[in-house]
Design a protein around this motif. Structure first.
Motif, PDB file in Angstrom:
ATOM      1  N   HIS A 165      43.392  44.846  39.627  1.00  0.00           N
ATOM      2  CA  HIS A 165      41.987  45.244  39.448  1.00  0.00           C
ATOM      3  C   HIS A 165      41.689  45.628  37.987  1.00  0.00           C
ATOM      4  N   THR A 166      42.281  44.914  37.073  1.00  0.00           N
ATOM      5  CA  THR A 166      42.127  45.206  35.642  1.00  0.00           C
ATOM      6  C   THR A 166      41.059  44.304  35.018  1.00  0.00           C
ATOM      7  N   GLY A 167      40.266  44.878  34.107  1.00  0.00           N
ATOM      8  CA  GLY A 167      39.282  44.075  33.368  1.00  0.00           C
ATOM      9  C   GLY A 167      38.384  43.297  34.314  1.00  0.00           C
ATOM     10  N   SER A 168      38.019  42.069  33.936  1.00  0.00           N
ATOM     11  CA  SER A 168      37.270  41.210  34.862  1.00  0.00           C
ATOM     12  C   SER A 168      38.191  40.868  36.020  1.00  0.00           C
ATOM     13  N   HIS A 169      37.758  41.166  37.217  1.00  0.00           N
ATOM     14  CA  HIS A 169      38.611  40.892  38.373  1.00  0.00           C
ATOM     15  C   HIS A 169      37.745  40.736  39.619  1.00  0.00           C
ATOM     16  N   VAL A 170      38.376  40.287  40.687  1.00  0.00           N
ATOM     17  CA  VAL A 170      37.650  40.151  41.954  1.00  0.00           C
ATOM     18  C   VAL A 170      38.431  40.873  43.048  1.00  0.00           C
ATOM     19  N   ASP A 171      37.706  41.562  43.916  1.00  0.00           N
ATOM     20  CA  ASP A 171      38.293  42.271  45.060  1.00  0.00           C
ATOM     21  C   ASP A 171      38.219  41.387  46.297  1.00  0.00           C
ATOM     22  N   ALA A 172      39.334  41.260  47.008  1.00  0.00           N
ATOM     23  CA  ALA A 172      39.331  40.592  48.321  1.00  0.00           C
ATOM     24  C   ALA A 172      38.989  41.633  49.385  1.00  0.00           C
ATOM     25  N   PRO A 173      38.479  41.197  50.547  1.00  0.00           N
ATOM     26  CA  PRO A 173      38.188  42.158  51.635  1.00  0.00           C
ATOM     27  C   PRO A 173      39.391  43.045  51.986  1.00  0.00           C
ATOM     28  N   SER A 215      34.504  38.058  30.124  1.00  0.00           N
ATOM     29  CA  SER A 215      35.746  38.821  30.302  1.00  0.00           C
ATOM     30  C   SER A 215      36.195  39.536  29.034  1.00  0.00           C
ATOM     31  N   PRO A 216      36.525  40.822  29.156  1.00  0.00           N
ATOM     32  CA  PRO A 216      37.098  41.538  28.014  1.00  0.00           C
ATOM     33  C   PRO A 216      38.553  41.100  27.815  1.00  0.00           C
ATOM     34  N   GLU A 217      39.056  41.323  26.616  1.00  0.00           N
ATOM     35  CA  GLU A 217      40.454  40.992  26.333  1.00  0.00           C
ATOM     36  C   GLU A 217      41.396  41.853  27.164  1.00  0.00           C
ATOM     37  N   ILE A 218      42.468  41.235  27.630  1.00  0.00           N
ATOM     38  CA  ILE A 218      43.508  41.971  28.356  1.00  0.00           C
ATOM     39  C   ILE A 218      44.523  42.454  27.339  1.00  0.00           C
ATOM     40  N   SER A 219      44.593  43.781  27.175  1.00  0.00           N
ATOM     41  CA  SER A 219      45.539  44.354  26.209  1.00  0.00           C
ATOM     42  C   SER A 219      45.830  45.797  26.611  1.00  0.00           C
ATOM     43  N   GLU A 220      46.829  46.360  25.991  1.00  0.00           N
ATOM     44  CA  GLU A 220      47.188  47.748  26.323  1.00  0.00           C
ATOM     45  C   GLU A 220      46.104  48.743  25.910  1.00  0.00           C
ATOM     46  N   ASP A 221      45.190  48.302  25.035  1.00  0.00           N
ATOM     47  CA  ASP A 221      44.116  49.186  24.553  1.00  0.00           C
ATOM     48  C   ASP A 221      42.856  49.133  25.402  1.00  0.00           C
ATOM     49  N   MET A 222      42.806  48.258  26.362  1.00  0.00           N
ATOM     50  CA  MET A 222      41.544  48.063  27.087  1.00  0.00           C
ATOM     51  C   MET A 222      41.212  49.251  27.997  1.00  0.00           C
ATOM     52  N   ALA A 223      39.939  49.332  28.368  1.00  0.00           N
ATOM     53  CA  ALA A 223      39.520  50.380  29.305  1.00  0.00           C
ATOM     54  C   ALA A 223      40.057  50.058  30.699  1.00  0.00           C
ATOM     55  N   VAL A 224      40.605  51.059  31.367  1.00  0.00           N
ATOM     56  CA  VAL A 224      41.062  50.869  32.759  1.00  0.00           C
ATOM     57  C   VAL A 224      40.454  51.970  33.626  1.00  0.00           C
ATOM     58  N   TYR A 225      40.455  51.736  34.933  1.00  0.00           N
ATOM     59  CA  TYR A 225      39.792  52.632  35.872  1.00  0.00           C
ATOM     60  C   TYR A 225      40.299  54.073  35.728  1.00  0.00           C
ATOM     61  N   LYS A 226      39.353  54.965  35.516  1.00  0.00           N
ATOM     62  CA  LYS A 226      39.629  56.396  35.342  1.00  0.00           C
ATOM     63  C   LYS A 226      40.656  56.692  34.245  1.00  0.00           C
ATOM     64  N   ASN A 227      40.796  55.748  33.323  1.00  0.00           N
ATOM     65  CA  ASN A 227      41.700  55.917  32.172  1.00  0.00           C
ATOM     66  C   ASN A 227      43.161  56.160  32.555  1.00  0.00           C
ATOM     67  N   LYS A 228      43.532  55.768  33.769  1.00  0.00           N
ATOM     68  CA  LYS A 228      44.907  56.027  34.218  1.00  0.00           C
ATOM     69  C   LYS A 228      45.905  55.134  33.476  1.00  0.00           C
ATOM     70  N   SER A 229      46.880  55.760  32.867  1.00  0.00           N
ATOM     71  CA  SER A 229      47.797  54.997  32.011  1.00  0.00           C
ATOM     72  C   SER A 229      48.633  54.003  32.812  1.00  0.00           C
ATOM     73  N   ASP A 230      48.892  54.312  34.096  1.00  0.00           N
ATOM     74  CA  ASP A 230      49.671  53.348  34.894  1.00  0.00           C
ATOM     75  C   ASP A 230      48.866  52.108  35.265  1.00  0.00           C
ATOM     76  N   LYS A 231      47.585  52.108  34.913  1.00  0.00           N
ATOM     77  CA  LYS A 231      46.757  50.921  35.179  1.00  0.00           C
ATOM     78  C   LYS A 231      46.579  50.051  33.932  1.00  0.00           C
ATOM     79  N   LYS A 232      47.260  50.392  32.866  1.00  0.00           N
ATOM     80  CA  LYS A 232      47.175  49.578  31.635  1.00  0.00           C
ATOM     81  C   LYS A 232      48.074  48.344  31.778  1.00  0.00           C
ATOM     82  N   PRO A 233      47.566  47.191  31.384  1.00  0.00           N
ATOM     83  CA  PRO A 233      48.426  45.996  31.424  1.00  0.00           C
ATOM     84  C   PRO A 233      49.449  46.017  30.280  1.00  0.00           C
TER      85      PRO A 233
END
Lengths: 205, 205
Positions: free
Chosen positions: A47-55, A7-25
């Motif tokens: 759905h941030t960083g290491s995560h799991v999707d439910a059906p 797992s990558p670190e959870i921080s405001e600097d981490m990579a998020v999907y499509k770089n969308k700023s509203d997806k930053k933790p």
């Protein structure tokens, strides 16, 4: 026993999907030691960083995360090396592999790196590959990019797994792990009606 | 293999510390299937439900959660039954137990129930009990209330564990688990500078 932290670190600097700023933790300090204890609040898109999707993420009648048997998120795992695959992984790529996959958590190691910014051209699992894995009745699937698919507007890869009750792990860092057999743990938070959950994922050798 | 789920559901209705409304978690839908996928954002105080405290929670120079070795959050565990203890658990209570505790994750089962509202009179671990466990060099400690201590204004129990690098699990539901030996998993999210983390905790028999 060797533990691989995926797992990558959870921080405001981490990579998020499509770089969308509203997806930053965001971690907000709510109390300090002078007031009694250091305390904080985490605001996180599930759905941030290491995560799991439910059906339920892609199917209206799919199971939400808190309803899924915990057995699906832990157990015997196989890491498959697809670092030479370009663009996508298809059924053909799997036919060259000799591992037994049924009831295993199958993790796809690609050339995706755990980059600081989102890679729009990440290697993904094409629908024929998803169909192949579902036909093998795998327990769960995972990949080292923030998504398991792109370029498939109907989200076939997600839906094939969702229909078969197969959780999808995304955002795993597999860069230090070689192809082979392991034990995997990646339990979701028990979020009521959750479409997914951030996780801490490990492989154990 | 039997898996015991120790975590209560994360929802706005769950019990939170001292019933404070600002400590209630919130799941906000950010996207629906009509827009492409069901997606949501979780706002959660890190000490909600099943969670783990990092030493930094009570010590300015204590380790934050992402810096702690993953080995501390998994491994051989002992559940000790203190359901008959009134008010607090002290050193004396431990002396009657015959289990080997060194390098184990020690979980304290009390008469605390996983109630819908917070119980202000929860059974806690008194400082002499914390000193005893630290002297045994346990790996981690856990309890079935939302806090491991009350009535100790200087937070001695938290500080004894923090100074010894012993993570504290709180909010575990041990009601279905009997005294004995198990395997425990309760990995924290890798929150940068986190004073703790919500977790999904399990015992495996």
């Amino acid at each position: 026993m060797k533990i691989y932290d995926l797992s990558p670190e959870i921080s405001e600097d981490m990579a998020v999907y499509k770089n969308k700023s509203d997806k930053k933790p965001k971690l907000t300090v709510t109390r300090t030691l002078k007031e009694g204890a250091n305390e904080s609040k985490l605001d996180i898109y599930v759905h941030t960083g290491s995560h799991v999707d439910a059906p339920y993420h892609v199917l209206e009648n799919g199971k939400t995360i808190e309803k899924i048997s915990l057995d699906k998120f832990m157990g015997k795992a196989v890491v498959l090396d697809f670092t030479k695959a370009e663009g996508s992984i298809t059924k053909k790529n799997f036919l060259k592999k000799i591992f037994f996959l049924t009831n295993h958590i199958v993790l796809l190691k690609t050339k995706n790196k755990n980059e600081k910014t989102f890679n729009f051209e990440f290697t993904y699992l094409e629908k024929s590959g998803a169909e192949y894995l579902a036909s093998k009745r795998i327990k769960a699937v995972g990949i080292d990019s923030l998504g398991i698919e792109r370029n498939q507007p109907a989200h076939e890869t997600h839906k094939i797994f969702a229909r078969n009750g197969i959780p999808i792990f995304e955002g795993l860092n597999l860069s230090k792990v070689k192809q082979g057999r392991y034990f995997f743990y990646g339990l979701p938070l028990k979020i009521k009606k959750g479409d997914g959950s951030p996780i801490r994922a490990v492989l154990i050798l």
